[in-house]
Design an enzyme around this catalytic site. Structure first.
Site, PDB file in Angstrom:
ATOM      1  N   ASP A  83      -2.981   6.038  12.965  1.00  0.00           N
ATOM      2  CA  ASP A  83      -3.792   4.818  13.206  1.00  0.00           C
ATOM      3  C   ASP A  83      -3.728   4.363  14.660  1.00  0.00           C
ATOM      4  O   ASP A  83      -4.746   4.022  15.254  1.00  0.00           O
ATOM      5  CB  ASP A  83      -3.471   3.686  12.207  1.00  0.00           C
ATOM      6  CG  ASP A  83      -2.030   3.210  12.177  1.00  0.00           C
ATOM      7  OD1 ASP A  83      -1.177   3.820  12.846  1.00  0.00           O
ATOM      8  OD2 ASP A  83      -1.765   2.205  11.472  1.00  0.00           O
ATOM      9  N   ARG A 126       0.814  -1.217   0.000  1.00  0.00           N
ATOM     10  CA  ARG A 126       0.000   0.000   0.000  1.00  0.00           C
ATOM     11  C   ARG A 126       0.843   1.261   0.000  1.00  0.00           C
ATOM     12  O   ARG A 126       2.027   1.231   0.354  1.00  0.00           O
ATOM     13  CB  ARG A 126      -0.918   0.052   1.230  1.00  0.00           C
ATOM     14  CG  ARG A 126      -0.186   0.084   2.585  1.00  0.00           C
ATOM     15  CD  ARG A 126      -0.010   1.465   3.166  1.00  0.00           C
ATOM     16  NE  ARG A 126       0.859   1.501   4.330  1.00  0.00           N
ATOM     17  CZ  ARG A 126       2.172   1.650   4.260  1.00  0.00           C
ATOM     18  NH1 ARG A 126       2.782   1.792   3.097  1.00  0.00           N
ATOM     19  NH2 ARG A 126       2.911   1.687   5.354  1.00  0.00           N
ATOM     20  N   SER A 136       4.720  -1.626   2.932  1.00  0.00           N
ATOM     21  CA  SER A 136       3.948  -2.584   3.704  1.00  0.00           C
ATOM     22  C   SER A 136       4.138  -4.024   3.248  1.00  0.00           C
ATOM     23  O   SER A 136       3.179  -4.791   3.126  1.00  0.00           O
ATOM     24  CB  SER A 136       2.471  -2.174   3.631  1.00  0.00           C
ATOM     25  OG  SER A 136       1.738  -2.873   4.538  1.00  0.00           O
ATOM     26  N   SER A 137       5.408  -4.389   3.046  1.00  0.00           N
ATOM     27  CA  SER A 137       5.708  -5.765   2.646  1.00  0.00           C
ATOM     28  C   SER A 137       5.289  -6.756   3.736  1.00  0.00           C
ATOM     29  O   SER A 137       4.823  -7.860   3.433  1.00  0.00           O
ATOM     30  CB  SER A 137       7.202  -5.913   2.368  1.00  0.00           C
ATOM     31  OG  SER A 137       7.956  -5.451   3.470  1.00  0.00           O
ATOM     32  N   GLU A 183      -0.896  10.027   8.481  1.00  0.00           N
ATOM     33  CA  GLU A 183       0.293   9.239   8.854  1.00  0.00           C
ATOM     34  C   GLU A 183       0.524   9.291  10.365  1.00  0.00           C
ATOM     35  O   GLU A 183       0.442  10.361  10.974  1.00  0.00           O
ATOM     36  CB  GLU A 183       1.498   9.817   8.107  1.00  0.00           C
ATOM     37  CG  GLU A 183       2.479   8.771   7.683  1.00  0.00           C
ATOM     38  CD  GLU A 183       1.881   7.806   6.650  1.00  0.00           C
ATOM     39  OE1 GLU A 183       1.397   6.738   7.070  1.00  0.00           O
ATOM     40  OE2 GLU A 183       1.905   8.126   5.445  1.00  0.00           O
ATOM     41  N   HIS A 184       0.803   8.135  10.927  1.00  0.00           N
ATOM     42  CA  HIS A 184       1.007   7.976  12.373  1.00  0.00           C
ATOM     43  C   HIS A 184      -0.242   8.411  13.137  1.00  0.00           C
ATOM     44  O   HIS A 184      -0.159   8.947  14.240  1.00  0.00           O
ATOM     45  CB  HIS A 184       2.248   8.745  12.853  1.00  0.00           C
ATOM     46  CG  HIS A 184       3.519   8.089  12.395  1.00  0.00           C
ATOM     47  ND1 HIS A 184       4.085   7.027  13.050  1.00  0.00           N
ATOM     48  CD2 HIS A 184       4.309   8.323  11.311  1.00  0.00           C
ATOM     49  CE1 HIS A 184       5.184   6.638  12.404  1.00  0.00           C
ATOM     50  NE2 HIS A 184       5.329   7.398  11.336  1.00  0.00           N
ATOM     51  N   ASP A 239      -2.101  -1.050   7.720  1.00  0.00           N
ATOM     52  CA  ASP A 239      -1.533  -1.804   6.600  1.00  0.00           C
ATOM     53  C   ASP A 239      -2.304  -3.085   6.262  1.00  0.00           C
ATOM     54  O   ASP A 239      -2.661  -3.296   5.103  1.00  0.00           O
ATOM     55  CB  ASP A 239      -0.049  -2.088   6.858  1.00  0.00           C
ATOM     56  CG  ASP A 239       0.756  -0.809   7.064  1.00  0.00           C
ATOM     57  OD1 ASP A 239       0.222   0.274   6.768  1.00  0.00           O
ATOM     58  OD2 ASP A 239       1.900  -0.887   7.516  1.00  0.00           O
ATOM     59  N   GLY A 249       8.908   0.446   2.930  1.00  0.00           N
ATOM     60  CA  GLY A 249       7.837   1.348   3.339  1.00  0.00           C
ATOM     61  C   GLY A 249       6.544   1.157   2.573  1.00  0.00           C
ATOM     62  O   GLY A 249       5.644   1.995   2.626  1.00  0.00           O
TER      63      GLY A 249
HETATM   64  C1  GLA Z   1       3.677   1.878   9.541  1.00  0.00           C
HETATM   65  C2  GLA Z   1       2.712   1.082  10.409  1.00  0.00           C
HETATM   66  C3  GLA Z   1       1.292   1.628  10.290  1.00  0.00           C
HETATM   67  C4  GLA Z   1       1.259   3.144  10.498  1.00  0.00           C
HETATM   68  C5  GLA Z   1       2.324   3.820   9.652  1.00  0.00           C
HETATM   69  C6  GLA Z   1       2.413   5.298   9.928  1.00  0.00           C
HETATM   70  O1  GLA Z   1       3.397   1.667   8.195  1.00  0.00           O
HETATM   71  O2  GLA Z   1       2.712  -0.272  10.015  1.00  0.00           O
HETATM   72  O3  GLA Z   1       0.444   0.964  11.197  1.00  0.00           O
HETATM   73  O4  GLA Z   1       1.391   3.456  11.855  1.00  0.00           O
HETATM   74  O5  GLA Z   1       3.608   3.246   9.859  1.00  0.00           O
HETATM   75  O6  GLA Z   1       1.244   5.930   9.536  1.00  0.00           O
END
Ligand code: GLA
Length: 381
Positions: free
Chosen positions: A34, A25, A123-124, A31-32, A171, A121
């Protein structure tokens, strides 16, 4: 599926029973937020983890990956624990989680093949967890045994307990719930979702990879999370989601919140507001405003949250000076990884060239840039 079938047969000496896929994704904004019970707005991308599987007669799970040297084996009959090789810990955690829900069956052979760069970054790890979950469920003949949001929670927990990464829910949620042509607005407190159209053919979303590897187990992520929790506790609320800008301004002026805690809280409160504003902007096609919010998000992540790096900042600043760019920002956890740029289709090539040139001049290595659309979430192949 044919190539995956062939590789499965090469590795395991028998045909696969089926295959599943789970995408990576990028997050458009939010961002930061969730793990602060806030809102996020990610899309699933075209890079994905594919997994071919076949049930076994015994209770062992054997995992191979086209991207990894070593094979992983564990037994479903005993207690499943983290172990070596480390790459398989997401899968171990997911299997343990499913058994914890009383969903389980016999052993399974799984072969993974991934186009999501590891630690890039995108989301692997969530893609790996989701692909494992779907492969196990399909092999056990219970693909609908666990609902989407429960599956996302289970994958999140697997990362917490088996990989030591205290990640949020974003993610795995987007990997599972993504829809083609849509961004996912996710309320991370209630789990409520709304699919927001994101498919204007006049626009392109570019993803620029700094190639600076990050690991969410490094400590920087966990420290941010703790600082947010501490700020919420000081303000007497359950999560920073419950704080508005006036309350924050008051806490700053009477110095009840100071230093890093104030900075982190300022980012989160501002970012949640920006995310909701960005959804409104998207819905009316106001890309200029959407882009301003992207730049604002980046600034806040750089200055208040302090999770950017020189490579990400250079990409965003260069993009800002390019014609046809609406907005740009780092995406994901930060400390490296990728930036996204929202640009007019007609300018995409020139923007790519300009950013790549500036990047190579400053850092001496290249910066791969690819375009992505909002893709479909995980499922069977
Ligand atoms: C990583 C984490 C997510 C989220 C982002 C920042 O990707 O896996 O859960 O906290 O950082 O938005």
């Amino acid at each position: 599926m044919n190539k995956l079938q062939r590789h499965f047969r090469e590795h395991f000496g028998r045909p696969a029973a089926g295959g599943v896929r789970a995408p990576g994704r990028v997050n458009l904004i939010g961002e930061h937020t969730d793990y602060n019970d806030g809102f996020v707005l990610p899309i699933a991308i075209g890079l994905e983890v594919r997994a071919a599987y076949a049930p076994r007669e015994d209770s062992r799970v054997r995992l191979r990956s086209r991207q990894m040297e070593s094979e992983a084996v564990f037994d479903l009959a005993g207690t499943i624990r983290p172990g070596e090789p480390a790459w398989a810990n997401y899968s171990r955690g997911v299997a343990a989680g499913l058994f914890g829900l009383d969903v389980g069956g016999a052993g399974v052979d799984i072969l993974f093949d991934s186009t999501v760069p590891i630690g890039g970054g995108l989301s692997s790890s969530a893609a790996m967890s989701v692909a494992t979950a779907l492969a196990l469920l399909a092999a056990w003949d219970g693909p609908d045994a666990v609902g989407g949001s429960e599956l996302a929670r289970l994958c999140q927990q697997a990362e917490h307990e088996f990989a030591g990464a205290p990640v949020g829910i974003m993610d795995p949620s987007i990997s599972i719930l993504g829809q083609a042509g849509h961004a996912l607005l996710l309320d991370c407190r209630t789990g409520l979702t709304q699919q927001i159209p994101f498919a204007d053919p006049r626009l392109t979303l570019l993803v620029a990879d700094t190639r600076v590897k990050h690991a969410l187990t490094d400590g920087g992520y966990a420290v941010r999370r703790k600082q947010c929790e501490a700020a919420a506790a000081t303000l007497g609320v359950a999560a920073l989601r419950d704080v508005d800008e006036d309350t924050l301004a008051l806490a700053a002026s009477d110095a009840s919140l100071t230093g890093p805690e104030l900075m982190r809280a300022r980012h989160v409160v501002g970012e949640i507001a920006r995310t909701l504003e960005a959804v409104e902007a998207l819905q009316v096609g106001d890309y200029v405003h959407f882009g301003e919010l992207m730049f604002g998000s980046h600034r806040s992540l750089r200055d208040d949250y302090q999770v950017s790096c020189a490579e990400l900042d250079l990409i965003v600043e260069t993009a800002r000076s390019c014609r046809g760019v609406y907005g740009a920002r780092m995406t994901g956890g930060g400390f490296g990884g990728c930036a996204i740029l929202l640009a007019e289709v007609g300018h995409a090539q020139a923007v790519t060239r300009t950013v790549q040139q500036a990047f190579a001049t400053t850092f001496g290595h290249d910066c791969p840039i690819f375009a992505t659309t909002a893709c479909k979430g995980a499922g069977r192949l």
